[in-house]
Motif scaffolding. Structure first.
Motif, short mmCIF file in Angstrom:
data_model
loop_
_atom_site.label_atom_id
_atom_site.label_comp_id
_atom_site.label_asym_id
_atom_site.label_seq_id
_atom_site.Cartn_x
_atom_site.Cartn_y
_atom_site.Cartn_z
N TRP A 45 5.46 3.08 -41.68
CA TRP A 45 5.35 2.73 -40.23
C TRP A 45 4.74 4.35 -39.66
CZ3 TRP A 45 5.65 -1.83 -37.98
CH2 TRP A 45 6.39 -2.50 -38.68
N ARG A 46 3.73 4.16 -38.83
CA ARG A 46 2.94 5.16 -38.23
C ARG A 46 2.59 4.73 -37.07
NH1 ARG A 46 1.72 8.97 -42.19
NH2 ARG A 46 1.49 8.01 -44.28
N ALA A 47 2.60 5.81 -35.87
CA ALA A 47 2.06 5.78 -34.49
C ALA A 47 0.67 5.82 -34.47
CB ALA A 47 2.35 6.94 -33.67
N ASP A 48 0.02 4.94 -33.97
CA ASP A 48 -1.51 4.82 -33.80
C ASP A 48 -2.20 6.30 -33.62
OD1 ASP A 48 -1.44 2.34 -34.51
OD2 ASP A 48 -2.02 1.60 -32.60
N PRO A 49 -3.11 6.73 -34.15
CA PRO A 49 -3.81 8.07 -33.82
C PRO A 49 -4.03 8.03 -32.22
CG PRO A 49 -4.75 7.33 -35.78
CD PRO A 49 -3.90 6.10 -35.39
N GLY A 50 -3.66 9.28 -31.63
CA GLY A 50 -3.70 9.38 -30.16
C GLY A 50 -2.76 8.94 -29.40
N TYR A 51 -1.83 8.23 -29.98
CA TYR A 51 -0.73 7.79 -29.34
C TYR A 51 0.79 8.37 -29.77
CZ TYR A 51 -3.81 4.42 -27.09
OH TYR A 51 -5.04 4.10 -26.31
N GLU A 52 0.69 9.33 -30.72
CA GLU A 52 2.08 9.74 -31.27
C GLU A 52 2.85 10.20 -30.18
OE1 GLU A 52 -1.35 10.56 -34.27
OE2 GLU A 52 -1.38 10.72 -32.26
N ASP A 53 2.37 10.99 -29.15
CA ASP A 53 3.61 11.53 -28.23
C ASP A 53 3.53 10.71 -26.89
OD1 ASP A 53 0.81 12.19 -27.26
OD2 ASP A 53 1.28 14.11 -27.05
N HIS A 54 3.17 9.49 -26.74
CA HIS A 54 3.13 8.45 -25.63
C HIS A 54 4.42 7.93 -25.74
CE1 HIS A 54 -1.26 8.20 -24.45
NE2 HIS A 54 -1.25 9.43 -25.27
N PRO A 55 5.05 7.58 -24.60
CA PRO A 55 6.05 6.75 -24.62
C PRO A 55 6.03 5.61 -25.48
CG PRO A 55 5.18 6.56 -22.62
CD PRO A 55 4.28 7.49 -23.21
N VAL A 56 7.10 5.14 -26.40
CA VAL A 56 7.02 4.03 -27.10
C VAL A 56 7.13 2.71 -26.28
CG1 VAL A 56 9.73 3.90 -27.63
CG2 VAL A 56 7.88 2.78 -29.10
N VAL A 57 6.50 1.66 -26.19
CA VAL A 57 6.40 0.51 -25.56
C VAL A 57 6.53 -0.60 -26.77
CG1 VAL A 57 5.45 1.30 -23.41
CG2 VAL A 57 4.13 0.25 -25.32
N GLU A 58 6.85 -1.87 -26.29
CA GLU A 58 7.06 -2.76 -27.24
C GLU A 58 8.39 -2.74 -28.07
OE1 GLU A 58 5.59 -5.74 -27.03
OE2 GLU A 58 4.09 -5.18 -25.81
N ALA A 59 9.22 -1.84 -27.67
CA ALA A 59 10.64 -1.80 -28.44
C ALA A 59 11.24 -2.82 -27.73
CB ALA A 59 11.29 -0.42 -28.28
N SER A 60 12.22 -3.61 -28.29
CA SER A 60 12.96 -4.55 -27.52
C SER A 60 14.30 -3.68 -27.11
CB SER A 60 13.50 -5.62 -28.56
OG SER A 60 14.27 -5.10 -29.50
N TRP A 61 14.99 -4.34 -26.07
CA TRP A 61 16.11 -3.95 -25.73
C TRP A 61 17.13 -3.50 -26.84
CZ3 TRP A 61 21.39 -5.47 -25.71
CH2 TRP A 61 22.32 -4.76 -24.96
N LEU A 62 17.30 -4.27 -27.94
CA LEU A 62 18.10 -4.36 -28.87
C LEU A 62 17.65 -3.09 -29.92
CD1 LEU A 62 20.40 -5.53 -30.73
CD2 LEU A 62 18.67 -6.84 -31.86
N GLY A 63 16.40 -3.07 -29.71
CA GLY A 63 15.65 -2.01 -30.67
C GLY A 63 15.99 -0.54 -29.90
N ALA A 64 16.28 -0.50 -28.73
CA ALA A 64 16.31 0.82 -27.91
C ALA A 64 17.88 0.93 -28.33
CB ALA A 64 16.21 0.39 -26.63
N VAL A 65 18.60 0.17 -28.16
CA VAL A 65 20.10 0.26 -28.34
C VAL A 65 20.26 0.76 -29.84
CG1 VAL A 65 22.22 -0.87 -28.84
CG2 VAL A 65 21.09 -1.36 -26.61
N ALA A 66 19.68 0.16 -30.74
CA ALA A 66 19.64 0.66 -32.05
C ALA A 66 19.29 2.07 -32.44
CB ALA A 66 19.17 -0.19 -33.17
N TYR A 67 18.25 2.54 -31.81
CA TYR A 67 17.63 3.85 -32.00
C TYR A 67 18.63 4.80 -31.53
CZ TYR A 67 14.48 7.88 -31.39
OH TYR A 67 14.09 9.13 -31.37
N CYS A 68 19.21 4.66 -30.17
CA CYS A 68 19.97 5.38 -29.67
C CYS A 68 21.16 5.67 -30.44
CB CYS A 68 20.42 5.15 -28.26
SG CYS A 68 19.22 5.49 -26.97
N GLN A 69 21.74 4.65 -30.91
CA GLN A 69 22.83 4.60 -31.88
C GLN A 69 22.67 5.24 -33.13
OE1 GLN A 69 23.98 0.65 -32.19
NE2 GLN A 69 25.29 0.47 -30.27
N SER A 70 21.48 5.38 -33.61
CA SER A 70 21.10 5.96 -35.04
C SER A 70 21.17 7.39 -34.58
CB SER A 70 19.81 5.56 -35.48
OG SER A 70 18.70 5.98 -34.72
N ALA A 71 20.91 7.97 -33.37
CA ALA A 71 21.00 9.28 -33.13
C ALA A 71 22.16 9.93 -32.73
CB ALA A 71 19.72 9.61 -32.04
#
Length: 206
Positions: A45-71
């Motif tokens: 899984w890689r960010a598209d070139p030129g968008y690495e430091d842009h805010p992630v979009v298309e993450a579901s609410w569940l994905g956001a919850v899981a990401y934060c919990q993983s951290a």
């Protein structure tokens, strides 16, 4: 509250380590949507070139919850988000009462025209939180329920289902949507899905 929104590069690292869906097959990220800026290339899984430091979009609410919990963190509640944006002086926008401008926020832009999360660092909230207005809406943990906010009324139940609140406005939002009191709802009616202009940042209890 984290100073910056989660980026495409950071979320790509999460997807690589945790997969793109939970054990029930519920997606963390809408990778096949045309607005996705993270893709799996050669099994990575890689960010598209030129968008690495842009805010992630298309993450579901569940994905956001899981990401934060993983951290070791969590999504902020809606009330926490507003406090971080408004401060204690009831300001109209995170930077104060001056009207929005392109120097202060990303808004009224074309479809998926985000900018790097550090772009508006000079116009942070009173607590030094960057990008609280525009660029990408913020998922919060709270279900979309009437104010006044009450933490004990069930709105902080993390069971997937209820419409979730979003805050802050996105890159394609109007200037009015950038106000610290504006509550997004229309695009968050499907918290199981990602959206082209909703991102997130994490918080941690003190």
């Amino acid at each position: 509250m984290d100073r910056l929104q989660v980026t495409n590069a950071e979320f790509a690292t999460f997807l690589q380590g945790h997969g793109a869906a939970d054990s029930l097959g519920r997606r963390y990220y809408d990778w096949d949507d045309g607005d996705a800026r993270i893709h799996r290339v050669g099994g990575i899984w890689r960010a598209d070139p030129g968008y690495e430091d842009h805010p992630v979009v298309e993450a579901s609410w569940l994905g956001a919850v899981a990401y934060c919990q993983s951290a070791g963190k969590r999504l902020p509640t809606e009330a926490e988000w507003e406090k971080a944006a408004r401060g204690t002086d009831a300001r109209l926008y995170p930077w104060g009462d001056a009207p929005p401008s392109t120097a202060r926020a990303r808004y009224a832009s074309g479809w998926n025209e985000t900018v790097p999360v550090t772009t508006h660092s000079a116009h942070a909230s009173p607590y030094g939180v960057v990008g609280m207005a525009g660029n990408a809406w913020h998922w919060v943990s709270s279900a979309y329920r009437p104010y006044p906010y009450r933490q004990d009324d069930g709105r902080e139940d993390l069971t997937l289902g209820p419409v979730r609140a979003t805050r802050g406005g996105g890159h394609d939002s109007s200037a009015e949507s950038l106000r610290t009191t504006e509550r997004g709802r229309t695009l968050s009616r499907a918290p199981a899905a990602g959206h082209h202009n909703i991102g997130f940042r994490c918080a941690r209890s003190s």
